[in-house]
Design an enzyme around this catalytic site. Structure first.
Site, PDB file in Angstrom:
ATOM      1  N   GLY C  49       0.787  -1.138   0.060  1.00  0.00           N
ATOM      2  CA  GLY C  49      -0.006   0.059   0.052  1.00  0.00           C
ATOM      3  C   GLY C  49       0.829   1.247   0.104  1.00  0.00           C
ATOM      4  N   CYS C 260     -28.367  -8.370 -16.964  1.00  0.00           N
ATOM      5  CA  CYS C 260     -27.659  -8.137 -18.145  1.00  0.00           C
ATOM      6  C   CYS C 260     -28.532  -8.369 -19.375  1.00  0.00           C
ATOM      7  CB  CYS C 260     -26.122  -8.909 -18.582  1.00  0.00           C
ATOM      8  SG  CYS C 260     -25.537  -8.519 -19.993  1.00  0.00           S
ATOM      9  N   CYS C 263     -26.395 -11.412 -21.729  1.00  0.00           N
ATOM     10  CA  CYS C 263     -26.228 -12.835 -21.202  1.00  0.00           C
ATOM     11  C   CYS C 263     -27.313 -13.321 -19.876  1.00  0.00           C
ATOM     12  CB  CYS C 263     -24.857 -13.113 -20.706  1.00  0.00           C
ATOM     13  SG  CYS C 263     -24.388 -12.205 -19.022  1.00  0.00           S
ATOM     14  N   CYS C 284     -23.224  -6.389 -18.897  1.00  0.00           N
ATOM     15  CA  CYS C 284     -22.157  -6.815 -18.274  1.00  0.00           C
ATOM     16  C   CYS C 284     -20.896  -5.679 -18.785  1.00  0.00           C
ATOM     17  CB  CYS C 284     -21.405  -8.138 -18.415  1.00  0.00           C
ATOM     18  SG  CYS C 284     -22.581  -9.535 -17.698  1.00  0.00           S
ATOM     19  N   CYS C 290     -19.288 -12.103 -20.213  1.00  0.00           N
ATOM     20  CA  CYS C 290     -20.505 -12.168 -20.569  1.00  0.00           C
ATOM     21  C   CYS C 290     -20.422 -12.931 -21.741  1.00  0.00           C
ATOM     22  CB  CYS C 290     -20.851 -10.513 -21.035  1.00  0.00           C
ATOM     23  SG  CYS C 290     -22.321 -10.162 -21.478  1.00  0.00           S
TER      24      CYS C 290
END
Lengths: 421, 300, 300
Positions: C49, C260, C263, C284, C290
């Site tokens: 980090g 979606c 899909c 998506c 997808c």
């Protein structure tokens, strides 16, 4: 030393203008057997034409091409030419208001959505090309104009001195720093003043042992002077002029200095010979240098003649090529950064030009233009996330609960506290 | 009152052997020195009240303070009085960590039981001690508050830095403290930029007390306020003294404030302590010529 | 799909470096530059980090368009690697295409793919692929603004100190103020997190949806900010916790039960696509995921 004004100022101006005209692109084009330079500019330098029209404030592509040609590619100069021409045009009237939606579009994109009614039309753009130099341009008759028909080698120098610093100078071996070189005929103004004893002598040692290298290390503030000079040497001209201008106008410690000297010419590139260890000149490059005397330096020092000197602060600008406005802007900013934190005299905010982080983070043109233009990249995921987050409920639930608990109705404070003491 | 021609070089102390009280020492400082500049061997001798300057004649270094030593017990208040350049604000800034001292030690009863020197701790540790165990009220609200966030937010920042993680608890504590400072809860979500000077100082005090610190430092907290407003702030501090059990160091050029709030006082001039002891005794029977001058200028 | 046809690198006769036939180094960067990037990466992995400064060279792609992510990828990639490049989750985005092609040109022996499970290195802008990732994969994130504290402090010298001293009160108070003003935390993409219990980090502008994927992930995440010249990392199996309050916890985006349109998935991050008739559909953002779902359902 007595100062004798030079006569012949008008002659000097005339000769300078002649130099400029005689080196113009048209002559070069003629010499190289090209067609009109204006055609070339419009056909091949379209982005420059567009920029000049925008900054000049006049839609006239052919006139913009003239301006660019006349100014030899100095974009600020060209914008000035076009702007000045514009001001001569009579105002005939006002157009009707128009709408952007009526535009006949040749390119249209959105970052907020992946697909939009009408589609994403990339059109003519360099955005997604690889920025690799096209060396075929070099091979296909695009011989460099430098060194051929260039002003410095077609027009004899004004003062008649032999100029050994031509761009095509061959390798010269130096036995010592002075031999094999013509000593520059123009003594530095600052050196002269040091000899007289009017300004402080140069320090014995540089305050930094080794200069910072901005191409190897990133900046972590505060940075030493070599780091900010390097950053500014390759800074974007317009950005530096903007910040220097703000300083001169009063946004910051502004008691503006005096240009001691601007010089344009070529500087030698010297290295130590790997075998003999002797300094050798391997080439040269053109540069512009500016030295400015500021109104205040460090504590008073004793000068060459034993006098206590007011110690002018010296600030410096050095850029590759001929670019006087950038060199001057650089020395103004050098002075501003030297004043630095001290510049916030009343304990208020430090002005942008005196603030190291502000100046150095924003003058690199490659970084600034890249990031500003990156907004054109698709951002529909972040945009979608923002919308989704805004739409969630819970508005005022927390505050309402508190009100209930405390049994009070909060007021919105709209004016300064009165009678609260 | 004679003019100050030559000043004695010793600090005049009024230490009497008071009965040892049960309160422990919350803050102890020894030989604190702060300077601006690189310093040289002559700095000490060439500066101070007997030279009437803080600036070393040899190297130009400013000795902001030197040889400052004191202790404050829990629940007690120490005053530091002097004019501008006396070094009194410098002492506070060194303690709070806004300035790095050149030498000396400071120990806090809540940090390593008072056995370790705060000045030699790492920056991370110092920040933690400052966030958890100390509070500071600055002369100017802009130095002590973030004027762009709400008054409650200013107090909350201290709690958040001390790892409070529930908004309802944070708001309860911040609201409670502000109410004690006579700032109504309805103003809690207003930025202090909209408040009067006195109210801003009271937000600072609320903020300084947020974490129940061991020590609170107050730097000229009433300067620039109307006399009537000053009275309100002083009353508040008096009440806090009674109820919070926190050790305080009050810096002021105003002897009236010192007299009201502080049992003990140090007088500073040109970066050195010239007199210290019980406030009442110093004010009634000042020994050092500079203190005499200060006291007489108030009484006159 | 706009697939620009690029057949070979421009030939620069002045270069005599060994490598590809075009005279450029393998994977474009010279070995010294790669070495300095790798050093920065190692340091970043060692301090999760923490933003490691590095030299950051220019590339034939504009600053702000992925030069940081590219430098990381180019310093790691070699023959045998399989590279996937996505932008907003799409392999087809012109930006992703552009980047992928540069690697194809300069790194022979590297395969490219749109199938997440085949990739060894995944360079991404603003998304983590929906497919579960495993320990042999490296995520390389393109980062525009690496400093999570920039929203509360514009000076790098000060944010550096805040990280060094773990002095994060101001970012926490910004979240508190957010709750006070809006009744909830309104931060969305690029949500600040605490890494390994110590450093506050921005996970780059990924949606909140993707943030939980970083916590105790089996894969290594590297973050490259080319223009700002910082590299940071989250090693595998590291704690990554979004900043939030106990009573106002972190929440991912809510799609109100939408599916979606291509899909049918209701468990992926969806993006809105406005239609010419003024309506909009959701689909998506991860297009290869997808497509695979559509294939499963026999919908292709």
């Amino acid at each position: 030393m007595g100062y004798t004004p030079v006569k012949g100022g008008a002659d000097a101006v005339r000769a300078a203008a002649e130099l400029t005209r005689s080196s113009s692109s048209q002559l070069i084009a003629d010499a190289l057997g090209e067609r009109s330079t204006l055609d070339h500019v419009q056909a091949h330098l379209g982005a420059a034409v567009d920029r000049i029209m925008g900054e000049g404030g006049l839609f006239a592509p052919d006139l913009a091409a003239v301006a660019i040609t006349q100014a030899e590619g100095d974009m600020d100069e060209a914008a000035l030419l076009l702007r000045a021409y514009r001001s001569t045009l009579p105002r005939l009237g006002y157009t009707q208001p128009i709408q952007g939606r009526d535009m006949r579009v040749t390119r249209r994109i959105s970052a907020a959505f992946k697909d939009i009614p009408g589609g994403q039309l990339l059109g003519r753009t360099r955005d997604y090309t690889h920025r690799l130099l096209d060396f075929s341009l070099l091979d296909n008759g695009g011989a460099s104009t430098r060194g051929q028909g260039h002003a410095e080698t077609t027009v004899p120098p004004l003062d008649g001195h032999a100029d050994d610093h031509r761009p095509d100078a061959t390798v010269t071996a130096d036995a010592s720093d002075g031999a094999g070189f013509t000593w520059p005929p123009f003594p530095k103004v600052s050196d002269t003043l040091r000899d007289i004893g009017s300004i402080a002598p140069l320090p014995e040692q540089s305050p930094e042992e080794t200069p910072f290298d901005i191409t190897r290390e990133s900046l972590r503030f505060p940075v030493p002077r070599s780091a900010w000079l390097q950053s500014m040497a390759r800074g974007e001209t317009a950005a530096m002029v903007c910040l220097a201008y703000s300083n001169l106008r009063g946004y910051g410690y502004a008691d503006h200095g005096t240009i001691g000297e601007v010089r344009v010419g070529s500087l030698p590139v010297k290295i130590l010979h790997p075998v003999t260890g002797v300094a050798v000149t391997i080439g040269s490059f053109e540069a512009t240098e500016c030295e400015m005397f500021g109104p205040e330096g460090d504590a008073p020092v004793t000068g060459a003649k034993g006098r206590l000197l007011p110690a002018f602060g010296l600030s410096y600008g050095l850029v590759i090529g001929r670019n006087e406005r950038k060199a001057i802007a650089m020395s103004i900013l050098d002075s501003a950064l030297q004043a630095g934190e001290l510049a916030s005299i009343d304990g208020g905010e430090v002005a942008p030009s005196n603030d190291q982080e502000m100046v150095l983070s924003h003058i690199d043109g490659i970084e600034s233009t890249g990031f500003v233009e990156h907004l054109k990249l698709p951002h529909y995921v972040t945009f979608g996330s923002q919308i989704r987050t805004q739409m969630s409920p819970r508005r005022d639930v927390m505050l309402a609960a508190e009100r209930t608990l405390a049994g009070i109705t909060p007021e919105v404070a709209t004016e300064r506290g009165t009678g609260d003491e | 009152m004679s003019a100050i021609a030559t000043l004695p070089t010793e600090i005049v102390r009024h230490d009497h052997v008071a009965s040892r009280n049960a309160e422990q020492i919350a803050l102890k400082v020894e030989n604190l020195e702060a300077r601006y500049g690189r310093g040289c061997s002559a700095c000490h001798e060439l500066t101070g009240p007997e030279h009437s300057t803080n600036v070393c004649g040899q190297c130009g270094t400013v000795i902001a303070c030197a040889d400052v030593s004191f202790a404050v017990r829990a629940g007690r208040t120490l005053g530091i009085v002097g004019e501008s350049g006396s070094g009194k604000t410098t002492v506070l800034r060194c303690l709070y960590g806004d300035l790095n001292p050149a030498g000396g030690t400071a120990s806090l009863m809540t940090y390593e039981d008072g056995r370790a020197n705060l000045f030699t701790a790492s920056a991370q540790v110092r920040r933690r001690v400052r966030n958890f165990d100390m509070g500071m009220v600055y002369q100017h609200a802009r130095d002590g508050l973030n004027l762009r966030i709400s008054a409650g937010g200013n107090v909350a920042e201290r709690l958040l830095a001390a790892e409070w993680r529930r908004v309802d608890q944070i708001r309860a504590r911040a609201g409670h403290l502000l109410e004690r400072m006579e700032i109504p809860r309805s103003r809690m979500d207003t930025p202090p930029s909209a408040f009067s000077g006195g109210m801003q100082q009271r937000v600072q005090i609320a903020r300084a007390l947020a974490n129940g610190p061991a020590v609170v430092l107050l730097d000229e907290m009433t300067s620039g306020l109307d006399v009537s407003v000053q009275a309100g702030v002083l009353d508040l501090v008096l009440e806090l003294q009674r109820t919070e059990g926190v050790a305080m160091v009050v810096v002021s050029h105003d002897l009236g404030v010192i007299r009201l709030l502080c049992e003990r006082t140090m007088v500073m001039k040109n970066g050195r302590v010239v007199e210290s002891g019980l406030t009442d005794q110093i004010l009634e029977d000042p020994r050092h010529p500079y203190t005499q001058l200060l006291v007489s200028s108030v009484n006159a | 799909m706009n697939e620009a046809v690029v057949s070979e690198m421009p030939h620069d006769a002045s270069r005599t470096q060994s490598g590809t036939h075009s005279g450029y180094s393998y994977a474009f960067l010279d070995e010294l530059t790669k070495k300095s990037v790798r050093r920065a990466i190692l340091k970043a992995v060692a301090v999760p980090g923490y933003q490691v400064p590095f030299g950051s060279t220019e590339l034939p792609i504009a600053r702000g368009w992925g030069t940081g992510g590219l430098q990381v990828t180019l310093s790691l990639i070699g023959p045998g690697d399989v590279l996937k490049v996505i932008d907003q989750g799409s392999d087809d985005s012109v930006n992703a295409v552009n980047i992928r092609q540069l690697v194809e040109l300069t790194a022979p022996g590297v395969d490219t793919t749109a199938a997440t499970e085949e990739a060894t290195i995944i360079q991404t802008r603003h998304r983590i692929p929906e497919a579960p990732l495993h320990a042999d994969q490296i995520m390389v994130f393109q980062v525009p603004l690496p400093e999570p504290l920039r929203v509360v402090e514009r000076r790098e010298s000060e944010t550096r100190r805040m990280h060094a001293e773990a002095d994060y009160g101001r970012i926490w108070v910004a979240l508190y103020e957010d709750v006070v003003q809006h009744g909830r935390i309104t931060r969305s993409a690029g949500y600040p997190v605490v890494v390994n219990g110590r450093h506050v980090m921005t996970p780059s502008p990924i949606p909140k949806w993707d943030v939980p994927r970083l916590h105790q992930a089996p894969f290594l995440s590297l973050f490259g900010a080319g223009r700002e010249k910082r590299i940071y990392a989250v090693p595998p199996l590291t704690d990554v916790v979004p900043l939030a309050f106990d009573d106002y916890p972190f929440a991912i985006e809510d799609f109100d039960g939408a599916h979606c349109a291509r899909c049918g998935s209701d468990d992926t991050f969806l993006v809105e696509v406005p239609q010419p008739d003024g309506s909009s559909v959701m689909s998506c953002s991860d297009e290869s995921w997808c497509e695979a779902r559509r294939t499963e359902r026999g919908q292709s």
